[in-house]
Design an enzyme around this catalytic site. Structure first.
Site, PDB file in Angstrom:
ATOM      1  N   HIS A 104      36.325  41.563  27.237  1.00  0.00           N
ATOM      2  CA  HIS A 104      36.481  40.899  28.555  1.00  0.00           C
ATOM      3  C   HIS A 104      35.084  40.587  29.096  1.00  0.00           C
ATOM      4  O   HIS A 104      34.368  41.477  29.534  1.00  0.00           O
ATOM      5  CB  HIS A 104      37.231  41.828  29.513  1.00  0.00           C
TER       6      HIS A 104
ATOM      7  N   HIS B 182      32.454  37.579  31.128  1.00  0.00           N
ATOM      8  CA  HIS B 182      32.236  36.323  31.869  1.00  0.00           C
ATOM      9  C   HIS B 182      30.872  35.762  31.496  1.00  0.00           C
ATOM     10  O   HIS B 182      29.849  36.399  31.747  1.00  0.00           O
ATOM     11  CB  HIS B 182      32.289  36.573  33.378  1.00  0.00           C
TER      12      HIS B 182
ATOM     13  N   LYS C 205      44.630  34.000  29.871  1.00  0.00           N
ATOM     14  CA  LYS C 205      44.314  34.954  30.939  1.00  0.00           C
ATOM     15  C   LYS C 205      45.045  34.559  32.221  1.00  0.00           C
ATOM     16  O   LYS C 205      44.882  33.447  32.719  1.00  0.00           O
ATOM     17  CB  LYS C 205      42.796  34.952  31.179  1.00  0.00           C
TER      18      LYS C 205
ATOM     19  N   HIS D 250      44.988  39.986  34.982  1.00  0.00           N
ATOM     20  CA  HIS D 250      44.275  40.636  36.087  1.00  0.00           C
ATOM     21  C   HIS D 250      45.372  41.153  37.015  1.00  0.00           C
ATOM     22  O   HIS D 250      45.928  40.401  37.806  1.00  0.00           O
ATOM     23  CB  HIS D 250      43.361  39.638  36.803  1.00  0.00           C
TER      24      HIS D 250
ATOM     25  N   HIS E 130      40.850  45.550  32.704  1.00  0.00           N
ATOM     26  CA  HIS E 130      40.001  46.405  33.540  1.00  0.00           C
ATOM     27  C   HIS E 130      40.802  47.369  34.419  1.00  0.00           C
ATOM     28  O   HIS E 130      40.748  47.323  35.641  1.00  0.00           O
ATOM     29  CB  HIS E 130      39.026  45.581  34.394  1.00  0.00           C
TER      30      HIS E 130
ATOM     31  N   ASP F 114      33.989  43.274  31.473  1.00  0.00           N
ATOM     32  CA  ASP F 114      34.092  42.482  32.709  1.00  0.00           C
ATOM     33  C   ASP F 114      32.702  42.232  33.296  1.00  0.00           C
ATOM     34  O   ASP F 114      32.549  42.116  34.514  1.00  0.00           O
ATOM     35  CB  ASP F 114      35.000  43.152  33.750  1.00  0.00           C
TER      36      ASP F 114
HETATM   37  O1  DOR Z   1      34.544  41.646  39.966  1.00  0.00           O
HETATM   38  C1  DOR Z   1      35.019  40.712  39.351  1.00  0.00           C
HETATM   39  N1  DOR Z   1      34.289  39.623  39.041  1.00  0.00           N
HETATM   40  N2  DOR Z   1      36.298  40.773  38.991  1.00  0.00           N
HETATM   41  C2  DOR Z   1      36.930  39.724  38.430  1.00  0.00           C
HETATM   42  O2  DOR Z   1      38.094  39.817  38.151  1.00  0.00           O
HETATM   43  C3  DOR Z   1      36.225  38.429  38.224  1.00  0.00           C
HETATM   44  C4  DOR Z   1      34.785  38.649  38.143  1.00  0.00           C
HETATM   45  C5  DOR Z   1      33.977  37.360  38.237  1.00  0.00           C
HETATM   46  O3  DOR Z   1      34.386  36.377  37.608  1.00  0.00           O
HETATM   47  O4  DOR Z   1      32.967  37.354  38.910  1.00  0.00           O
HETATM   48 ZN    ZN Z   2      36.929  39.562  34.637  1.00  0.00          ZN
END
Ligand code: DOR
Ligand code: ZN
Length: 339
Positions: free
Chosen positions: A10, A12, A92, A131, A165, A237
């Protein structure tokens, strides 16, 4: 000490300059990563997904790293899903507006409404990553999503559902109750409670969704992760935001943990468990759940050597600054790619 094919289930990466800046941190130390689709606009279309994958690969430069791409959940028909089955790893699902860039998510969890898409995913063996938060009181948001997870697990028994998460004891128990439920756990949720975030001076760099919970929740997460339990996988995450978007009124949610993950997990597992279980948590469990295999292994060696986490990472052209998880702290292990 060695780890084989670490996987971040997971992740980003964002896009453009941020992507260029953050991708190498993960690509250096991980064999593969599940790349989140909450871009602006979200990834809902084949050409956009393919083009994004190419930008991700370019940003990873020469590293041996496989991006596992995800599509942003909305109602899709089977023919469309079939046409891009080989391009995606999973879909997702975000509840609408629950976190960063999720406005186009699902607003009602009505089984009849979800059915055509989820049945098609089941038949095409496309995993559903969720999520799981309602818009209840913030500390209860995840636990109050548990009945929705149960409903999904019961109605779509052949669908692989990953509770992303997880942060509560309730979900640590739920993952053990349904064969088709799996879970990811982040690094920061193994270390934090809400006290760390807002118990003293407010710590914006620890603010994320789902928010860190109580001590008993953290203990349940640690117990599950440290045991090497098969249906639980590591998913960081890691979610970078520029420093000025964290240190402001209306702080963005997300912890940027990518630069410290392997080092901190090595320290945690050697202290509270063992490296065998870390190997399961960070790779083998996901390989088994998703039938993943790699033609060439990526071996990461862990050297017991102190280093200090920078207080901030700055891009080459100085246009981006990101404060990492554990900024300024001294860590005990250095992760390196085996020659
Ligand atoms: O804290 C988070 N940031 N939780 C999420 O689900 C998305 C993520 C983000 O994309 O910044
Ligand atoms: Zn995330």
């Amino acid at each position: 000490m060695k780890l084989t094919n670490p996987l971040d289930m997971h992740l980003h990466f964002r896009d453009e300059a941020m992507l260029e800046f953050v991708a190498p941190f993960s690509a250096k130390e991980f064999k593969a990563g599940v790349i989140m689709p909450n871009l602006v606009p979200p990834l809902i279309e084949l050409n956009a997904l393919k083009a994004y994958k190419q930008r991700v690969l370019n940003a990873c430069k020469q590293e041996d790293f496989t991006p596992l791409m995800t599509l942003f959940y909305k109602a899709y028909d089977k023919a469309f899903l079939q046409s891009l089955r080989n391009e995606i790893f999973a879909i997702k699902l975000y509840p609408a507006g629950i976190t960063t860039n999720s406005v186009g998510g699902v607003s009602a969890f009505d089984i009849d409404e979800l059915k055509p898409t989820l049945e098609a995913m089941s038949e095409l063996e496309i995993p559903l990553l969720v999520h799981g938060e309602t818009n209840d009181f913030v500390m209860d948001r995840e636990a109050s999503f548990a009945p929705i997870y149960e409903k999904l697990a019961l109605h779509f028994p052949k669908l692989k559902i990953v509770m992303e998460h997880i942060t509560t004891k309730v979900l640590c128990e739920l993952v053990q109750s349904f064969d088709n439920l799996h879970a990811t756990i982040t690094l920061h949720h193994l270390l934090l409670t809400l006290d760390d975030v807002i118990g003293g001076k407010m710590q914006p760099h620890l603010f994320c969704k789902p928010i860190a919970k109580r001590e008993e929740d953290k203990e349940a997460l640690c117990k599950l992760a440290f045991s090497g339990f098969e249906k639980v996988m590591f998913g960081s995450d890691s979610a970078p935001h520029p420093q000025h978007e964290k240190e402001c009124c209306g702080c963005a949610a997300g912890v940027f943990s990518a630069p410290v993950i392997i080092s901190v997990l090595a320290e945690l597992f050697t202290k509270h468990s063992n490296l065998n279980n870390l190997q399961k948590f960070i790779s083998n469990n996901a390989c088994k759940a998703y039938k993943l295999s790699f033609s060439k292994d990526k071996i990461i060696t862990l050297e017991q050597k102190q280093w200090q986490v920078p207080s901030v990472y700055e891009s080459k052209d100085k246009s981006l600054k990101i404060v990492p998880f554990m900024a300024g702290q001294i860590l005990q292990y250095q992760a390196k790619l085996e020659d």
